[in-house]
Design an enzyme around this catalytic site. Structure first.
Site, short mmCIF file in Angstrom:
data_model
loop_
_atom_site.label_atom_id
_atom_site.label_comp_id
_atom_site.label_asym_id
_atom_site.label_seq_id
_atom_site.Cartn_x
_atom_site.Cartn_y
_atom_site.Cartn_z
N LYS A 157 0.91 -1.22 0.08
CA LYS A 157 0.05 -0.08 -0.04
C LYS A 157 0.93 1.47 0.01
O LYS A 157 1.48 1.58 1.01
CB LYS A 157 -0.77 0.16 1.27
CG LYS A 157 -1.75 1.19 1.17
CD LYS A 157 -2.70 1.63 2.21
CE LYS A 157 -1.82 3.07 2.54
NZ LYS A 157 -1.79 4.15 1.87
N GLU B 106 9.79 0.95 10.75
CA GLU B 106 10.95 2.24 10.42
C GLU B 106 10.00 3.50 10.87
O GLU B 106 9.13 3.90 9.93
CB GLU B 106 11.32 2.02 8.89
CG GLU B 106 11.98 0.78 8.62
CD GLU B 106 13.35 0.58 9.32
OE1 GLU B 106 13.76 1.84 9.82
OE2 GLU B 106 13.91 -0.49 9.29
N GLU C 64 9.19 15.51 15.46
CA GLU C 64 9.79 15.78 13.94
C GLU C 64 8.87 16.64 13.31
O GLU C 64 7.69 16.39 13.04
CB GLU C 64 9.47 14.07 13.62
CG GLU C 64 10.01 14.08 12.24
CD GLU C 64 9.67 12.70 11.74
OE1 GLU C 64 8.59 12.22 11.73
OE2 GLU C 64 10.81 12.16 11.23
N GLY D 288 6.53 4.82 8.49
CA GLY D 288 5.95 5.87 8.47
C GLY D 288 6.01 6.55 9.94
O GLY D 288 6.92 6.57 10.45
N GLY E 191 2.64 4.09 13.72
CA GLY E 191 3.29 2.92 14.25
C GLY E 191 2.61 2.20 15.19
O GLY E 191 2.32 1.12 15.17
N CYS F 209 13.36 10.80 6.93
CA CYS F 209 13.30 10.43 8.52
C CYS F 209 14.61 10.42 9.31
O CYS F 209 14.71 10.46 10.24
CB CYS F 209 12.97 8.87 8.62
SG CYS F 209 14.03 7.87 7.39
N THR G 152 5.68 7.68 13.78
CA THR G 152 5.59 6.87 15.16
C THR G 152 4.08 6.79 15.65
O THR G 152 3.76 5.70 16.08
CB THR G 152 6.48 7.52 16.12
OG1 THR G 152 7.68 7.60 15.55
CG2 THR G 152 6.37 6.83 17.71
P1 NAP Z 1 2.13 8.05 7.87
O1 NAP Z 1 1.22 9.28 7.95
O2 NAP Z 1 2.56 7.38 9.10
O3 NAP Z 1 1.63 7.19 6.84
C1 NAP Z 1 2.63 6.11 6.39
C2 NAP Z 1 1.70 5.13 5.76
O4 NAP Z 1 0.65 4.34 6.73
C3 NAP Z 1 0.77 5.44 4.60
O5 NAP Z 1 0.60 4.97 3.67
C4 NAP Z 1 -0.23 5.88 5.41
O6 NAP Z 1 -1.58 6.01 4.36
C5 NAP Z 1 -0.68 4.77 6.15
N1 NAP Z 1 -1.36 4.72 7.38
C6 NAP Z 1 -1.84 6.01 7.81
N2 NAP Z 1 -2.81 5.66 8.86
C7 NAP Z 1 -2.82 4.59 9.02
C8 NAP Z 1 -3.64 3.30 9.79
N3 NAP Z 1 -4.44 3.67 10.84
N4 NAP Z 1 -3.29 2.07 9.72
C9 NAP Z 1 -2.62 1.64 8.68
N5 NAP Z 1 -1.86 2.37 7.76
C10 NAP Z 1 -1.91 3.87 7.76
O7 NAP Z 1 3.61 8.79 7.60
P2 NAP Z 1 3.64 9.70 6.13
O8 NAP Z 1 3.30 11.04 6.68
O9 NAP Z 1 3.40 9.07 5.04
O10 NAP Z 1 5.42 9.65 6.17
C11 NAP Z 1 6.19 10.58 7.07
C12 NAP Z 1 6.63 9.46 8.50
O11 NAP Z 1 7.09 8.34 7.95
C13 NAP Z 1 7.66 10.46 9.13
O12 NAP Z 1 7.27 10.26 10.57
C14 NAP Z 1 8.95 9.77 8.66
O13 NAP Z 1 9.93 9.92 9.93
C15 NAP Z 1 8.45 8.35 8.43
N6 NAP Z 1 9.67 7.60 7.73
C16 NAP Z 1 10.57 6.83 8.44
C17 NAP Z 1 11.45 6.21 7.59
C18 NAP Z 1 12.57 5.25 8.20
O14 NAP Z 1 13.12 4.77 7.66
N7 NAP Z 1 12.69 5.26 9.69
C19 NAP Z 1 11.46 6.30 6.42
C20 NAP Z 1 10.60 7.33 5.67
C21 NAP Z 1 9.62 7.89 6.36
P3 NAP Z 1 -2.02 7.66 3.99
O15 NAP Z 1 -1.10 7.61 2.97
O16 NAP Z 1 -3.42 7.42 3.52
O17 NAP Z 1 -1.75 8.33 5.15
#
Ligand code: NAP
Ligand code: MG
Length: 506
Positions: free
Chosen positions: A200, A275, A409, A253, A258, A309, A255
């Protein structure tokens, strides 16, 4: 600050052709399908805020179908492909990605906003290398024999061996900041180990995952081995995380989400690897090569518009060099050329979405309110850039460790620069957030470098460098930056399970 009118960039004919296939469909069981609900959603070009494509919107029913297809492929055709043949298929996919790298980089830039230089020279080559790296592992995943002896059966003889088997159906839920690379980072080890996947992508950036789906079929990977279901987190994402027939979720994504994934996984106790976010310290000691450190700190926070990240968002500078470093960072920020990512002269593109722009400007306002001093940036791009989600590179000083901008963050081009006096004080402050993803250290004193590296609680430490990654080097977080290690042989642990077999020889 230099701004430019968007340069007319010739789109690759394959990109134009791909974009014309509207609405883009879901990939389920090797077939391109509309969503059961018939719904679609728009995806945008962040440089102009214009919609560029309509994409089928998966929800629970489509996720059910995709998981069924993945299970069928896992138990059927994929289980019959030999490790050697699996390796060849992955290598072929790497070749196909490489052959289409110009096109894929343009598509990524168009949908995410990142500069074409970053997508073409960074994301794409890394993705190709990951598939090549893991294609070599397929034939080297094996068990062991163990010389067992059993205290309650003295003298009894057994032959004991282990088998390393795939986990099963993997749900990969990924973010928008490195859309293609994140998909590959999950797919390459998962497939190498013999699993099947339901992917996804983030709602903002589905296009490169859908194009990847086409290349996966072209490579001859059996139908259902990879399924792609764009949609929204609370519907498609949540359905995957809670699905009783998904064996593992690999999530990248925030925390916050997560935590939701862990809760949703409880039903069938599926495995989870995470991650998550970061608030990483980039530490400049007074004895560092200051020019190199400034360059590294600048790239550390502003690469990918700060949407990494691993962003080095807290820049700590030893007091005697503090003013010099601040001045150099601000001077550099003022020469950044912002523009559409597709323009090859652009240094910095837009943020990914209006939502992200609002989130980051909210943090800028909070920093000012809490008494930090804004030295540059903090405002949207002007002229032609006002149509897109541009934010000027932003530097804050007079920042206190407990301020929101120093703890949370931001995921945008916002640097907080803070002075420190002693290494002891520095280490406590550098470790003083809930995160622990990466850290940077700049010094010419080798003992100080190692001592500081030992004291920092982070999954990756860069000494006199920043933001270097490799397919073979582990990646993952300490503390609330997640658990599990991706990449290298470490990811094989995440995507396999061990079977212990006893044979009576008595
Ligand atoms: P996000 O809002 O947490 O979303 C990540 C993914 O999860 C998206 O596909 C999102 O769908 C989905 N999602 C959202 N709510 C969900 C739920 N309740 N159940 C299952 N899936 C769900 O993160 P983001 O805003 O896309 O990305 C930014 C974050 O990712 C930052 O905090 C960053 O640090 C982290 N990140 C970490 C790494 C690492 O390697 N540690 C790498 C890249 C990014 P939607 O698109 O519809 O929201
Ligand atoms: Mg989101």
């Amino acid at each position: 600050m230099t701004t430019t009118a968007p340069a007319t960039t010739q789109l690759h004919s394959d990109v134009t052709e791909f974009l014309s296939k509207q609405p883009h469909k879901l990939l389920i069981g090797g077939q391109w399908k509309e969503a059961v609900s018939g719904k679609t959603f728009d995806t945008y070009n962040p440089a102009t805020s214009e919609a560029i494509a309509k994409v089928a919107e998966a929800d629970k029913k489509d996720v059910d179908e995709a998981v069924k297809a993945a299970r069928k492929a896992f138990e059927g055709p994929w289980s019959k492909v030999t490790p050697s043949e699996r390796g060849r298929l992955l290598y072929k996919l790497a070749d196909l990605i490489e052959a289409h790298a110009d096109e894929l980089a343009q598509l990524e830039t168009l949908n995410n906003g990142k500069t074409i230089r970053e997508s073409r020279k960074g994301d794409l080559p890394l993705a190709v290398d990951l598939f090549r790296y893991y294609s070599g592992w397929t034939t080297k995943i094996h068990g062991e024999t163990i010389p067992v002896s059993v205290p309650y059966a003295p003298g009894a003889k057994f032959f004991h061996y282990t088998v390393r088997e795939p986990v099963g159906v993997i749900a990969a839920i990924i973010p928008w900041n490195f859309p293609f690379l994140m998909a590959i980072e999950r797919l390459a080890p998962a497939l190498a180990c013999g699993n099947t996947v339901v992917l996804k992508p983030a709602e903002q950036t589905p296009l490169s995952s859908l194009r990847l789906g086409e290349l996966i079929l072209e490579a001859g990977i059996p139908e259902g081995v990879v399924n792609v279901v764009p949609g929204f987190g609370p519907t498609a994402g949540a359905a995957l995380a809670a699905h009783p027939d998904v064996d593992k979720v690999t999530f990248t994504g925030s925390t916050e989400v997560g935590r939701e994934i862990i809760k949703a996984s409880a039903g069938n106790l599926k495995r989870v690897s995470l991650e998550l976010g970061g608030k990483s310290p980039n530490i400049i000691f007074a004895d560092a090569d200051i020019e190199a450190a400034v360059k590294g700190a600048f790239m550390g926070i502003f690469y990918n518009q700060g949407q990494c990240c691993s962003a080095g968002s807290r820049i700590f500078v030893e007091k005697s060099k503090y003013d010099e470093v601040v001045e150099a960072l601000v001077a550099k920020a003022k020469t950044v050329r912002q523009g559409p990512g597709l323009d090859s002269t652009t240094h910095m593109g837009p943020l990914v979405s209006q939502e992200q722009l609002d989130r980051v400007t909210g943090y800028v306002a909070s920093g000012k309110k809490e008494g930090a001093k804004l030295l540059c940036g903090g405002e949207r791009g002007d002229g032609a850039l006002s149509k897109g989600y541009f934010l000027k590179p932003t530097v804050f000083v007079d920042v206190k460790d407990e301020m929101k901008i120093a703890q949370e963050e931001i995921f945008g081009p916002v640097a907080t620069v803070m002075p420190f006096e002693s290494t002891e004080e520095l280490v406590a402050r550098a470790n003083g957030t809930v995160y622990g993803l990466v850290a940077g250290i700049w010094t010419k004193d080798i003992k100080k470098a190692f001592r500081t590296a030992n004291a920092l609680r982070a999954g990756t430490i860069w000494i006199n460098c920043y933001n270097f990654v490799d397919s073979a080097a582990p990646w993952g977080g300490y503390k609330q930056s997640g658990y599990g290690r991706e990449k290298g042989p470490y990811a094989l642990e995440l995507y396999t399970q061990l079977k212990s077999v006893w044979v009576d020889l008595n």
